[in-house]
Design an enzyme around this catalytic site. Structure first.
Site, PDB file in Angstrom:
ATOM      1  N   GLY A   1       3.175   2.455  10.653  1.00  0.00           N
ATOM      2  CA  GLY A   1       4.240   3.228  10.451  1.00  0.00           C
ATOM      3  C   GLY A   1       4.584   3.492  11.820  1.00  0.00           C
ATOM      4  O   GLY A   1       5.562   4.744  11.806  1.00  0.00           O
TER       5      GLY A   1
ATOM      6  N   SER B   1       3.802  -2.073  10.155  1.00  0.00           N
ATOM      7  CA  SER B   1       5.096  -2.143  10.412  1.00  0.00           C
ATOM      8  C   SER B   1       5.675  -3.548  10.071  1.00  0.00           C
ATOM      9  O   SER B   1       6.838  -4.054  10.997  1.00  0.00           O
ATOM     10  CB  SER B   1       5.773  -1.740  12.032  1.00  0.00           C
ATOM     11  OG  SER B   1       5.420  -0.448  12.160  1.00  0.00           O
TER      12      SER B   1
ATOM     13  N   GLU C   1      -6.587   4.733   7.947  1.00  0.00           N
ATOM     14  CA  GLU C   1      -6.362   6.153   7.908  1.00  0.00           C
ATOM     15  C   GLU C   1      -7.721   6.817   7.200  1.00  0.00           C
ATOM     16  O   GLU C   1      -7.940   7.875   7.373  1.00  0.00           O
ATOM     17  CB  GLU C   1      -4.938   6.286   6.882  1.00  0.00           C
ATOM     18  CG  GLU C   1      -3.853   6.162   7.552  1.00  0.00           C
ATOM     19  CD  GLU C   1      -2.797   5.445   6.662  1.00  0.00           C
ATOM     20  OE1 GLU C   1      -2.531   5.510   5.552  1.00  0.00           O
ATOM     21  OE2 GLU C   1      -1.725   4.978   7.616  1.00  0.00           O
TER      22      GLU C   1
ATOM     23  N   ASN D   1       0.885  -1.307   0.088  1.00  0.00           N
ATOM     24  CA  ASN D   1       0.002   0.043   0.015  1.00  0.00           C
ATOM     25  C   ASN D   1       1.033   1.297   0.031  1.00  0.00           C
ATOM     26  O   ASN D   1       1.650   1.621   0.874  1.00  0.00           O
ATOM     27  CB  ASN D   1      -0.825  -0.032   1.236  1.00  0.00           C
ATOM     28  CG  ASN D   1      -1.732   1.294   1.369  1.00  0.00           C
ATOM     29  OD1 ASN D   1      -1.609   2.033   0.593  1.00  0.00           O
ATOM     30  ND2 ASN D   1      -2.357   1.335   2.572  1.00  0.00           N
ATOM     31  N   TRP D   2       0.859   1.825  -1.295  1.00  0.00           N
ATOM     32  CA  TRP D   2       1.762   3.163  -1.334  1.00  0.00           C
ATOM     33  C   TRP D   2       1.260   4.440  -0.549  1.00  0.00           C
ATOM     34  O   TRP D   2       2.111   5.331  -0.618  1.00  0.00           O
ATOM     35  CB  TRP D   2       2.205   3.342  -2.837  1.00  0.00           C
ATOM     36  CG  TRP D   2       3.016   2.480  -3.316  1.00  0.00           C
ATOM     37  CD1 TRP D   2       3.840   1.316  -2.868  1.00  0.00           C
ATOM     38  CD2 TRP D   2       3.690   2.553  -4.548  1.00  0.00           C
ATOM     39  NE1 TRP D   2       4.562   0.742  -3.684  1.00  0.00           N
ATOM     40  CE2 TRP D   2       4.820   1.455  -4.845  1.00  0.00           C
ATOM     41  CE3 TRP D   2       3.561   3.733  -5.761  1.00  0.00           C
ATOM     42  CZ2 TRP D   2       5.525   1.318  -5.992  1.00  0.00           C
ATOM     43  CZ3 TRP D   2       4.587   3.545  -6.507  1.00  0.00           C
ATOM     44  CH2 TRP D   2       5.293   2.289  -6.916  1.00  0.00           C
ATOM     45  N   LYS D   3      -0.008   4.259  -0.303  1.00  0.00           N
ATOM     46  CA  LYS D   3      -0.852   5.449   0.293  1.00  0.00           C
ATOM     47  C   LYS D   3      -0.471   6.803  -0.501  1.00  0.00           C
ATOM     48  O   LYS D   3      -0.386   6.579  -1.811  1.00  0.00           O
ATOM     49  CB  LYS D   3      -0.208   5.714   1.935  1.00  0.00           C
ATOM     50  CG  LYS D   3      -0.177   4.406   2.736  1.00  0.00           C
ATOM     51  CD  LYS D   3       0.045   4.234   4.160  1.00  0.00           C
ATOM     52  CE  LYS D   3      -0.104   3.134   4.861  1.00  0.00           C
ATOM     53  NZ  LYS D   3      -0.012   3.385   6.234  1.00  0.00           N
TER      54      LYS D   3
ATOM     55  N   HIS E   1      -9.265   1.183   5.085  1.00  0.00           N
ATOM     56  CA  HIS E   1      -8.161   1.436   5.779  1.00  0.00           C
ATOM     57  C   HIS E   1      -8.281   2.475   7.095  1.00  0.00           C
ATOM     58  O   HIS E   1      -9.022   3.480   6.997  1.00  0.00           O
ATOM     59  CB  HIS E   1      -6.855   2.098   4.755  1.00  0.00           C
ATOM     60  CG  HIS E   1      -5.524   2.003   5.327  1.00  0.00           C
ATOM     61  ND1 HIS E   1      -5.018   2.947   6.244  1.00  0.00           N
ATOM     62  CD2 HIS E   1      -4.578   1.256   5.413  1.00  0.00           C
ATOM     63  CE1 HIS E   1      -3.988   2.573   6.848  1.00  0.00           C
ATOM     64  NE2 HIS E   1      -3.709   1.346   5.924  1.00  0.00           N
TER      65      HIS E   1
ATOM     66  N   GLY F   1       3.113  -1.191   3.971  1.00  0.00           N
ATOM     67  CA  GLY F   1       3.221   0.273   3.750  1.00  0.00           C
ATOM     68  C   GLY F   1       4.424   0.571   3.313  1.00  0.00           C
ATOM     69  O   GLY F   1       4.949   0.434   2.370  1.00  0.00           O
TER      70      GLY F   1
ATOM     71  N   GLU G   1      -5.044  -4.796  10.592  1.00  0.00           N
ATOM     72  CA  GLU G   1      -4.031  -3.482  11.064  1.00  0.00           C
ATOM     73  C   GLU G   1      -4.227  -2.814  12.047  1.00  0.00           C
ATOM     74  O   GLU G   1      -4.786  -1.960  12.212  1.00  0.00           O
ATOM     75  CB  GLU G   1      -3.967  -2.906   9.943  1.00  0.00           C
ATOM     76  CG  GLU G   1      -3.592  -3.384   8.350  1.00  0.00           C
ATOM     77  CD  GLU G   1      -3.192  -2.283   7.276  1.00  0.00           C
ATOM     78  OE1 GLU G   1      -1.986  -2.554   6.831  1.00  0.00           O
ATOM     79  OE2 GLU G   1      -3.862  -1.286   7.065  1.00  0.00           O
TER      80      GLU G   1
HETATM   81  P1  13P Z   1       3.334   0.403   7.431  1.00  0.00           P
HETATM   82  O1  13P Z   1       3.977  -0.874   6.972  1.00  0.00           O
HETATM   83  O2  13P Z   1       4.030   1.558   7.018  1.00  0.00           O
HETATM   84  O3  13P Z   1       3.456   0.508   9.022  1.00  0.00           O
HETATM   85  O4  13P Z   1       2.159   0.524   6.944  1.00  0.00           O
HETATM   86  C1  13P Z   1       1.084  -0.440   7.259  1.00  0.00           C
HETATM   87  C2  13P Z   1      -0.196  -0.044   6.467  1.00  0.00           C
HETATM   88  O5  13P Z   1      -1.047   0.872   6.872  1.00  0.00           O
HETATM   89  C3  13P Z   1      -0.567  -0.901   5.137  1.00  0.00           C
HETATM   90  O6  13P Z   1      -1.887  -0.781   4.786  1.00  0.00           O
END
Ligand code: 13P
Length: 250
Positions: free
Chosen positions: A173, A212, A99, A11-13, A97, A233, A167
């Site tokens: 993150g 993470s 977020e 997931n590149w966000k 997600h 991520g 998640e």
């Molecule tokens: P990270 O791997 O950067 O912690 O992000 C996880 C995430 O939110 C994937 O959707």
């Protein structure tokens, strides 16, 4: 637990410009030299779906969107419909997600409506669930996640491929991860809720862990019972890191 091929999805966000496709080229050629033992997917921002899909054409790398609108079209400035994501080359879509649940106040009901739109368009949803740190500290993690699963998965998923991603919000993150026992506990609860909600065999769709995941912790996380892959991520932005995770999935 039923064994199936694991799914490692990046997931590149809100990261990635055209130059980032060089990482995808690297990933593609490394996987051509040595094929992955798992499914591999990348979910770039909407602006890159089309070009990334072209970049990975004739490879096994799947392409996903990070969200879609529940409506099919109309006056929704700035939004992307499921059909638009599909048209651009996506076959998967991340929905709910944390977020988006937090920043855009997406409810379980909205996530379920989006999943219906995705399925009707031919996109396979990856529905995200997870507790906050306060909920974890209050001993509510399993209950919160169970409720999210029951209310975010529409019944239409009983007849189509999809995945759930667990998640924990506090692990995203941050470099923090739950213990392997905590991951297993929640994944088992997710599995039970999926079966209760959708019956068999849909209840056996993969449950990904996200938060993470890095090359150095991927092997132990992916070996936890009921972990059917990872939603990655930060480590999915660099081909070498993402490959380091992919190579630990059997
Ligand atoms: P990270 O791997 O950067 O912690 O992000 C996880 C995430 O939110 C994937 O959707």
């Amino acid at each position: 637990m039923k064994q199936s091929v694991k799914l490692i999805a990046g997931n590149w966000k809100m990261n990635g410009l055209a130059a980032s496709l060089a990482e995808v080229e690297t990933l593609k050629s490394r996987l051509a030299e040595e094929p992955a033992a798992c499914r591999v997917a990348l979910c770039p921002p909407a602006t890159l779906i089309h070009r990334l899909a072209q970049t990975v054409a004739h490879s096994a790398i799947e392409v996903g969107a990070q969200d879609c609108r529940a409506e099919t079209s109309g006056a929704f400035t700035g939004s992307v419909s499921a059909a638009m994501a599909r048209d651009a080359g996506a076959t998967l879509v991340i929905l709910g997600h944390s977020e988006r649940r937090q920043e855009f106040r997406e409810s379980d009901a909205l996530v379920a409506a989006k999943a219906v739109a995705a399925v009707e368009t031919g996109l396979s949803p990856i529905v995200c669930v997870g507790e906050t740190l306060a909920q974890r500290q209050a001993g509510q993690a399993v209950d919160v996640v169970r409720t999210q699963v029951m209310q975010s998965l529409p019944l239409v998923l009983a007849a189509t491929p999809f995945a759930v991603a667990y998640e924990p919000v506090w692990a995203i993150g941050t470099g923090l991860t739950p213990t392997l026992e905590q991951i297993e506990e929640v994944h088992r609860a997710v599995r039970a809720a999926m079966i209760e909600r959708l019956g068999l065999p849909a209840g056996w769709m993969p449950i990904l862990y996200g938060g993470s995941v890095k090359p150095d912790n991927a092997a132990e996380i992916l070996a936890v019972p009921e972990v059917g892959g990872a939603l990655v991520g930060g480590a999915s932005l660099i081909a070498a890191d993402f490959l380091g995770i992919i190579r630990r999935a059997s």
